[in-house]
Scaffold this active site. Structure first.
Site, PDB file in Angstrom:
ATOM      1  N   HIS A  93       1.018  -1.073   0.166  1.00 40.17           N
ATOM      2  CA  HIS A  93      -0.075   0.097  -0.007  1.00 40.17           C
ATOM      3  C   HIS A  93       0.818   1.397  -0.018  1.00 40.17           C
ATOM      4  CE1 HIS A  93      -3.827   2.088   1.344  1.00 40.17           C
ATOM      5  NE2 HIS A  93      -2.861   3.046   1.200  1.00 40.17           N
ATOM      6  N   LYS A  98       1.659  10.532  -5.650  1.00 40.69           N
ATOM      7  CA  LYS A  98       1.981  11.677  -4.867  1.00 40.69           C
ATOM      8  C   LYS A  98       3.259  11.916  -4.063  1.00 40.69           C
ATOM      9  CE  LYS A  98      -2.885  11.515  -2.941  1.00 40.69           C
ATOM     10  NZ  LYS A  98      -3.413  10.348  -3.290  1.00 40.69           N
ATOM     11  N   GLU A 252     -10.609   5.822   7.227  1.00 38.26           N
ATOM     12  CA  GLU A 252      -9.302   6.463   7.749  1.00 38.26           C
ATOM     13  C   GLU A 252      -9.380   7.640   8.581  1.00 38.26           C
ATOM     14  OE1 GLU A 252      -5.315   8.092   5.767  1.00 38.26           O
ATOM     15  OE2 GLU A 252      -6.836   7.509   4.355  1.00 38.26           O
ATOM     16  N   ASN A 350       1.971   6.975   2.294  1.00 39.04           N
ATOM     17  CA  ASN A 350       2.625   8.058   1.747  1.00 39.04           C
ATOM     18  C   ASN A 350       4.025   8.401   2.090  1.00 39.04           C
ATOM     19  OD1 ASN A 350      -0.435   8.121   1.969  1.00 39.04           O
ATOM     20  ND2 ASN A 350      -0.138   9.737   0.378  1.00 39.04           N
TER      21      ASN A 350
END
Length: 455
Positions: A93, A98, A252, A350
């Site tokens: 994941h 980004k 989330e 991220n």
């Protein structure tokens, strides 16, 4: 076993790594949970002493140290003195589309909404094919240097971005073939299904055309209801029609009304979905009362839904308020999910973007931090599966995340000799082995992206 004593330092080991196409690694300590070998016994900490024979880029044989015999006893030998040997790890994941935009679009306050608005603004202003390709490739080179062998990324698939980013990903997947297995998942808000059915169908077609995974974000701030159930049915039916797996962002949030995980399990059971389903985040499940959490956990396991927690990113975003110390860790209850039979994983999420200002797609860092945040220690000894074999199975990669004869000789040799040594340091001096050869394990220089950050 080698007749000469093992090198005294890991630096000497690195310099001694064989350059031949056939050699033996001897006296390594490998996690039993990631080994497929006969006659190997684990110690009290879940590790087994093994010898590994490498030939033409593959593992020709693996067995108990000192008791493993194959043709090739005259091959070059590297006695690693009980250092830990892992397969290359699997990051299931991420968001490499980004990645690394922080210098030009930082999160103004560290909150989820700050991240969302900043990322959307940057996407609209800057995400050309060249911009996305360069940042994604930078991310992949970082992951590769740290020892990642397979990676799945979510791709923002809204508006014009679907047509821009998916072809970029397809080109990168091809260029990285043989070095790292890559998969991609479409990321879009679930309400798009009822707001713009035509765009949803375009996304499904793009995912199918590029051999991807269908995704979506299922919690957008309102309590789940009939409209969500209908959208989930549409999503599951579209995935089934195209033979696609599903990978969703779920709850989330630490808001009490974030309760869509159970509705996803209901949809999987209701539609009798035959594909794989991965639910990411699932943060709010941690704040349910005990009875409700158990009910949802049992249903998730019944529906064969896997769960991935993103501990570093969620610790950064969740329960943040200016001037207030956070009370919650923002992670899913992995111990309970695993006990119920649901496959569980941890991953990077991220990297240097508004959702998480830090990180470098280093799965060893992810496992180290997950152990501390989720208390994976003082538990069973097979949690390394959560960054290796379990995500490899989820991604349908039968030649990844394990040490097994016949597999590519893709491994990470670490200076550590025990679990506490493994988790105490970053181990930037690790030795990453791909197809039997030690690679240059130096991440790329941030300065490469300076011109993109000036936009």
């Amino acid at each position: 076993m080698s007749e000469t004593p093992p090198p005294r330092t890991f630096a000497e080991l690195r310099r001694s790594f064989p350059e031949e196409r056939a050699f033996r690694i001897e006296n390594a300590r490998a996690p039993l949970c990631l080994l497929a070998a006969h006659g190997v016994a684990g110690d009290a900490h879940g590790f087994a002493r093994v010898d590994v024979m490498v030939e033409d880029g593959r593992i020709a044989g693996i067995g108990a140290a000192g008791g493993f015999h194959l043709d090739g006893e005259d091959l070059p030998k590297l006695d690693v003195g009980g250092r830990i040997l892992l397969p290359r790890l699997v990051d299931v994941h991420t968001h490499i589309d980004k990645g690394h935009i922080w210098p030009r679009r930082a999160n103004p306050d560290g909150t989820f909404m700050g991240a969302l608005t900043s990322a959307e603004a940057d996407r609209e202003a800057n995400w050309s094919a060249d911009d996305v390709a360069r940042r994604m490739d930078f991310s992949l080179r970082s992951a590769y240097a740290h020892g990642t062998g397979a990676l799945r990324t979510h791709i923002d698939s809204v508006g014009k971005q679907t047509a821009i980013s998916w072809p970029v990903f397809a080109e990168l997947r091809e260029s990285w073939r043989g070095r790292m297995a890559l998969q991609a998942t479409a990321l879009f808000p679930i309400d798009l299904i009822w707001q713009d059915e035509a765009e949803f169908r375009e996304i499904v077609a793009a995912v199918a055309r590029h051999g991807g995974v269908l995704g979506g974000v299922t919690y957008l701030g309102e309590a789940p209801g009939a409209r969500l159930d209908a959208a989930l049915d549409t999503l599951f039916q579209a995935a089934a029609a195209e033979g696609l797996d599903l990978d969703l962002h779920v709850d989330e949030s630490l808001e009490p009304q974030a309760r869509t995980l159970e509705r996803i399990a209901d949809a999987a059971l209701r539609t009798r979905f035959a594909g794989r389903v991965l639910a990411g985040h699932c943060c709010s499940l941690a704040i349910h009362d005990e009875a409700e959490r158990k009910r949802v956990v049992d249903k998730v396991a019944e529906a064969r839904i896997a769960v991935v927690s993103l501990p570093m990113c969620n610790m950064y975003l969740q329960d943040r308020a200016s001037g207030r110390t956070p009370r919650w860790r923002g992670v899913a209850p992995l111990h309970e999910l695993r006990a119920a039979g649901a496959p569980v994983m941890v991953a990077s999420d991220n990297t240097r973007d508004p959702f998480h200002a830090y990180g470098d797609l280093d799965m060893l860092e992810v496992f180290r931090e997950a152990t501390r945040i989720l208390h994976l220690d003082h538990s069973s000894h097979d949690w390394l599966r959560a960054v290796a074999a379990t995500p490899a199975d989820l991604m349908d990669l039968d030649r990844a995340g394990r040490l097994e004869a016949g597999d590519p000789a893709d491994m990470i040799l670490l200076p550590a000799r025990s679990t506490d040594e493994l988790l105490a340091r970053p181990h930037a001096d690790r030795l990453v082995i791909v197809a039997g050869e030690a690679i240059d394990a130096r991440p790329p220089d941030y300065a490469e992206l300076d011109d993109l950050m000036q936009r």
